[in-house]
Write a protein that holds these residues in place. Structure first.
Motif, PDB file in Angstrom:
ATOM      1  N   ASP A 165      55.338 -18.681  68.138  1.00 46.55           N
ATOM      2  CA  ASP A 165      56.644 -19.025  68.685  1.00 46.55           C
ATOM      3  C   ASP A 165      57.724 -18.337  67.854  1.00 46.55           C
ATOM      4  O   ASP A 165      57.431 -17.743  66.827  1.00 46.55           O
ATOM      5  CB  ASP A 165      56.864 -20.548  68.796  1.00 46.55           C
ATOM      6  N   ALA A 166      58.950 -18.375  68.352  1.00 50.78           N
ATOM      7  CA  ALA A 166      60.033 -17.672  67.651  1.00 50.78           C
ATOM      8  C   ALA A 166      61.271 -18.555  67.668  1.00 50.78           C
ATOM      9  O   ALA A 166      61.401 -19.415  68.530  1.00 50.78           O
ATOM     10  CB  ALA A 166      60.337 -16.360  68.357  1.00 50.78           C
ATOM     11  N   SER A 167      62.155 -18.302  66.724  1.00 47.92           N
ATOM     12  CA  SER A 167      63.332 -19.159  66.644  1.00 47.92           C
ATOM     13  C   SER A 167      64.535 -18.527  67.350  1.00 47.92           C
ATOM     14  O   SER A 167      65.058 -17.498  66.904  1.00 47.92           O
ATOM     15  CB  SER A 167      63.653 -19.395  65.161  1.00 47.92           C
ATOM     16  N   PRO A 168      64.993 -19.136  68.446  1.00 50.71           N
ATOM     17  CA  PRO A 168      66.198 -18.623  69.104  1.00 50.71           C
ATOM     18  C   PRO A 168      67.402 -18.660  68.157  1.00 50.71           C
ATOM     19  O   PRO A 168      68.298 -17.829  68.260  1.00 50.71           O
ATOM     20  CB  PRO A 168      66.399 -19.577  70.281  1.00 50.71           C
ATOM     21  N   GLU A 169      67.394 -19.623  67.229  1.00 47.02           N
ATOM     22  CA  GLU A 169      68.493 -19.716  66.259  1.00 47.02           C
ATOM     23  C   GLU A 169      68.591 -18.449  65.424  1.00 47.02           C
ATOM     24  O   GLU A 169      69.667 -17.968  65.099  1.00 47.02           O
ATOM     25  CB  GLU A 169      68.275 -20.915  65.319  1.00 47.02           C
ATOM     26  N   LYS A 170      67.413 -17.914  65.087  1.00 46.21           N
ATOM     27  CA  LYS A 170      67.389 -16.698  64.256  1.00 46.21           C
ATOM     28  C   LYS A 170      67.994 -15.521  65.039  1.00 46.21           C
ATOM     29  O   LYS A 170      68.722 -14.695  64.480  1.00 46.21           O
ATOM     30  CB  LYS A 170      65.934 -16.396  63.857  1.00 46.21           C
ATOM     31  N   LEU A 171      67.709 -15.498  66.322  1.00 40.75           N
ATOM     32  CA  LEU A 171      68.284 -14.439  67.160  1.00 40.75           C
ATOM     33  C   LEU A 171      69.815 -14.550  67.176  1.00 40.75           C
ATOM     34  O   LEU A 171      70.523 -13.548  67.059  1.00 40.75           O
ATOM     35  CB  LEU A 171      67.701 -14.530  68.578  1.00 40.75           C
ATOM     36  N   LEU A 172      70.312 -15.782  67.301  1.00 39.05           N
ATOM     37  CA  LEU A 172      71.770 -15.978  67.281  1.00 39.05           C
ATOM     38  C   LEU A 172      72.370 -15.467  65.969  1.00 39.05           C
ATOM     39  O   LEU A 172      73.403 -14.806  65.965  1.00 39.05           O
ATOM     40  CB  LEU A 172      72.116 -17.476  67.442  1.00 39.05           C
ATOM     41  N   GLU A 173      71.665 -15.759  64.869  1.00 37.52           N
ATOM     42  CA  GLU A 173      72.153 -15.301  63.556  1.00 37.52           C
ATOM     43  C   GLU A 173      72.192 -13.780  63.492  1.00 37.52           C
ATOM     44  O   GLU A 173      73.152 -13.196  62.987  1.00 37.52           O
ATOM     45  CB  GLU A 173      71.230 -15.806  62.439  1.00 37.52           C
ATOM     46  N   GLU A 174      71.137 -13.139  63.997  1.00 38.62           N
ATOM     47  CA  GLU A 174      71.091 -11.658  63.984  1.00 38.62           C
ATOM     48  C   GLU A 174      72.248 -11.075  64.770  1.00 38.62           C
ATOM     49  O   GLU A 174      72.866 -10.086  64.374  1.00 38.62           O
ATOM     50  CB  GLU A 174      69.781 -11.161  64.596  1.00 38.62           C
ATOM     51  N   ILE A 175      72.541 -11.694  65.929  1.00 33.56           N
ATOM     52  CA  ILE A 175      73.630 -11.206  66.777  1.00 33.56           C
ATOM     53  C   ILE A 175      74.956 -11.315  66.030  1.00 33.56           C
ATOM     54  O   ILE A 175      75.735 -10.354  65.969  1.00 33.56           O
ATOM     55  CB  ILE A 175      73.684 -12.003  68.103  1.00 33.56           C
ATOM     56  N   ARG A 176      75.191 -12.487  65.434  1.00 39.39           N
ATOM     57  CA  ARG A 176      76.466 -12.713  64.714  1.00 39.39           C
ATOM     58  C   ARG A 176      76.594 -11.745  63.550  1.00 39.39           C
ATOM     59  O   ARG A 176      77.654 -11.164  63.320  1.00 39.39           O
ATOM     60  CB  ARG A 176      76.524 -14.153  64.194  1.00 39.39           C
ATOM     61  N   LEU A 177      75.487 -11.551  62.842  1.00 38.45           N
ATOM     62  CA  LEU A 177      75.504 -10.682  61.665  1.00 38.45           C
ATOM     63  C   LEU A 177      75.868  -9.259  62.067  1.00 38.45           C
ATOM     64  O   LEU A 177      76.703  -8.609  61.431  1.00 38.45           O
ATOM     65  CB  LEU A 177      74.127 -10.711  60.981  1.00 38.45           C
ATOM     66  N   LYS A 178      75.272  -8.783  63.157  1.00 42.94           N
ATOM     67  CA  LYS A 178      75.537  -7.398  63.565  1.00 42.94           C
ATOM     68  C   LYS A 178      77.009  -7.226  63.932  1.00 42.94           C
ATOM     69  O   LYS A 178      77.658  -6.270  63.503  1.00 42.94           O
ATOM     70  CB  LYS A 178      74.642  -6.988  64.735  1.00 42.94           C
ATOM     71  N   LYS A 179      77.510  -8.156  64.707  1.00 43.10           N
ATOM     72  CA  LYS A 179      78.908  -8.064  65.131  1.00 43.10           C
ATOM     73  C   LYS A 179      79.839  -8.138  63.912  1.00 43.10           C
ATOM     74  O   LYS A 179      80.784  -7.356  63.790  1.00 43.10           O
ATOM     75  CB  LYS A 179      79.204  -9.211  66.113  1.00 43.10           C
ATOM     76  N   ASP A 180      79.525  -9.069  62.995  1.00 44.38           N
ATOM     77  CA  ASP A 180      80.403  -9.261  61.831  1.00 44.38           C
ATOM     78  C   ASP A 180      80.379  -8.058  60.888  1.00 44.38           C
ATOM     79  O   ASP A 180      81.397  -7.695  60.317  1.00 44.38           O
ATOM     80  CB  ASP A 180      79.989 -10.516  61.036  1.00 44.38           C
ATOM     81  N   THR A 181      79.205  -7.451  60.715  1.00 44.89           N
ATOM     82  CA  THR A 181      79.115  -6.385  59.727  1.00 44.89           C
ATOM     83  C   THR A 181      79.490  -5.017  60.289  1.00 44.89           C
ATOM     84  O   THR A 181      80.048  -4.184  59.587  1.00 44.89           O
ATOM     85  CB  THR A 181      77.701  -6.305  59.112  1.00 44.89           C
ATOM     86  N   SER A 182      79.190  -4.776  61.584  1.00 45.34           N
ATOM     87  CA  SER A 182      79.439  -3.423  62.100  1.00 45.34           C
ATOM     88  C   SER A 182      80.446  -3.375  63.245  1.00 45.34           C
ATOM     89  O   SER A 182      80.894  -2.306  63.644  1.00 45.34           O
ATOM     90  CB  SER A 182      78.112  -2.811  62.583  1.00 45.34           C
ATOM     91  N   GLY A 183      80.744  -4.537  63.810  1.00 46.97           N
ATOM     92  CA  GLY A 183      81.641  -4.572  64.968  1.00 46.97           C
ATOM     93  C   GLY A 183      80.944  -4.125  66.252  1.00 46.97           C
ATOM     94  O   GLY A 183      81.518  -4.120  67.327  1.00 46.97           O
ATOM     95  N   GLU A 184      79.666  -3.783  66.108  1.00 46.44           N
ATOM     96  CA  GLU A 184      78.919  -3.279  67.273  1.00 46.44           C
ATOM     97  C   GLU A 184      78.227  -4.438  67.998  1.00 46.44           C
ATOM     98  O   GLU A 184      77.792  -5.398  67.358  1.00 46.44           O
ATOM     99  CB  GLU A 184      77.812  -2.323  66.795  1.00 46.44           C
ATOM    100  N   PRO A 185      78.080  -4.318  69.307  1.00 48.79           N
ATOM    101  CA  PRO A 185      77.356  -5.381  70.022  1.00 48.79           C
ATOM    102  C   PRO A 185      75.846  -5.295  69.773  1.00 48.79           C
ATOM    103  O   PRO A 185      75.319  -4.209  69.514  1.00 48.79           O
ATOM    104  CB  PRO A 185      77.672  -5.097  71.486  1.00 48.79           C
ATOM    105  N   TYR A 186      75.219  -6.430  69.855  1.00 44.63           N
ATOM    106  CA  TYR A 186      73.753  -6.521  69.738  1.00 44.63           C
ATOM    107  C   TYR A 186      73.187  -6.221  71.131  1.00 44.63           C
ATOM    108  O   TYR A 186      73.639  -6.788  72.132  1.00 44.63           O
ATOM    109  CB  TYR A 186      73.395  -7.936  69.296  1.00 44.63           C
ATOM    110  N   VAL A 187      72.242  -5.308  71.199  1.00 43.15           N
ATOM    111  CA  VAL A 187      71.755  -4.873  72.515  1.00 43.15           C
ATOM    112  C   VAL A 187      70.347  -5.418  72.789  1.00 43.15           C
ATOM    113  O   VAL A 187      69.425  -5.234  71.992  1.00 43.15           O
ATOM    114  CB  VAL A 187      71.741  -3.325  72.592  1.00 43.15           C
ATOM    115  N   ILE A 188      70.226  -6.108  73.918  1.00 46.88           N
ATOM    116  CA  ILE A 188      68.906  -6.640  74.308  1.00 46.88           C
ATOM    117  C   ILE A 188      68.485  -5.991  75.627  1.00 46.88           C
ATOM    118  O   ILE A 188      69.199  -6.067  76.636  1.00 46.88           O
ATOM    119  CB  ILE A 188      68.914  -8.172  74.476  1.00 46.88           C
TER     120      ILE A 188
END
Ligand SMILES: Nc1nc2c(ncn2[C@@H]2O[C@H](COP(=O)(O)OP(=O)(O)OP(=O)(O)O)[C@@H](O)[C@H]2O)c(=O)[nH]1
Ligand SMILES: [Mg+2]
Length: 302
Positions: A87-110
């Motif tokens: 199984d996988a943690s959807p929470e972790k995915l949310l964190e990755e998305i926020r981190l990418k936006k915060d650090t690079s300003g770029e959108p997370y692409v799925i």
């Protein structure tokens, strides 16, 4: 739902918990067990793997003289199934998305991929809704420029969720739609680009090539394979092809609310070794639940 898998384990318990079985008797019981698993959409390879994991552990269980070793046997099943399911943690995915936006300003692409009618577009709408509920703003790339009415369907769902959808005409290059959407989201409020693609079947090699092109050009942060849990062995083949040809990070199994035999969850985790992120349990926007091993374990071993 999952009645067949439940019955397979129950029948095996009845045979191994009554008396101590000889090696041959245990092998025979496991042969029958494997057949029951296969009829519940577990692949032959995965069924064999489960039986091979169970055999030495069940051989070690000391069955009391007058029966009653069920608890120990249940623990063996639980351990084996837990080893296979991912199984996988959807929470972790949310964190990755926020981190990418915060650090690079770029959108997370799925990038969403999968066979025809598996539930990609509906699932994307559910994911968009889930992201919005978590205060992230997604944008939809209507990169299925192939199937009739696909763009209208995607736009309608985007409107329902309340997000922007980027589209071009039918027949346009899907990779271009994906890239356009990513560029349009850069530096703005939108932090996730969800790319909808046309259903691929293994027979259509050119469509798979096109999918690889979309991946090359859009360079997604993650690829999600959407599979219909009702389609058993076909879905298994498709999972292998998508995983080998395109590469997959997570799997979402849809239509678990319908009469799903559930075996596909075990097969996918064992054969492509990728975790299941969510399961779809209906057609509505809220009908998406995080997949947890316990969900299946409780239902199979109850
Ligand atoms: N019951 C149920 N139906 C679902 C679920 N997910 C999707 N569906 C239905 O499955 C059908 C196909 O869904 P789509 O989202 O259009 O599938 P798709 O993979 O985008 O299809 P193509 O674009 O043609 O490849 C629709 O009628 C959906 O409402 C689910 O979890 N449960
Ligand atoms: Mg679609």
């Amino acid at each position: 739902m999952l009645e067949g898998l439940k019955k397979a384990f129950q029948t095996l318990t009845e045979r191994v918990s009554k008396t101590r079985l000889s090696e041959k008797e245990l092998r025979d019981a496991l042969e029958d067990f494997k057949i029951q698993l296969v009829s519940s959409d577990v692949s032959i390879e995965t069924s064999e793997h489960i039986a091979e994991l169970l055999r030495p552990r069940l051989a070690e269980v000391q069955v009391p003289r007058f029966g009653g070793g069920e608890e120990t046997i249940m623990k063996v099943y639980r351990d084996v199934l837990s080893e296979i399911l991912l199984d996988a943690s959807p929470e972790k995915l949310l964190e990755e998305i926020r981190l990418k936006k915060d650090t690079s300003g770029e959108p997370y692409v799925i990038l969403f991929v999968g066979p025809n009618g598996g539930g990609k577009t509906t699932t994307i709408a559910k994911i968009a809704w889930w992201l919005k509920k978590n205060r992230l703003i997604p944008v939809l790339a209507c990169a299925d420029t192939f199937r009739a009415a696909a763009i209208e369907q995607a736009k309608k769902l985007a409107a329902q969720v309340g997000i922007r959808a980027v589209s071009q005409r039918y027949g346009a290059d899907p990779a271009a739609v994906a890239v356009d959407t990513i560029i349009s989201a850069k530096g703005g409020r939108e932090s996730v680009v969800l790319i909808d693609t046309a259903g691929r079947s293994e027979a259509k090699k050119n469509l798979l090539e096109e999918m690889k092109k979309i991946k090359r050009t859009s360079n997604p942060d993650c690829v999600i394979l959407v599979l219909d849990s009702l389609t058993g062995s076909t879905a298994r083949e498709q999972a292998r092809i998508f995983h080998n040809d395109v590469g997959v990070n997570y799997v979402i199994l849809t239509k678990m609310d319908s009469d799903s035999r559930g075996g596909l969850a075990l097969t996918v985790c064992h054969e492509i070794k990728r975790p299941i992120l969510f399961i779809g349990v209906g057609q509505g926007l809220d009908d998406l639940i995080p997949f947890q091993k316990e969900f299946l374990l409780e239902r199979i071993l109850a």
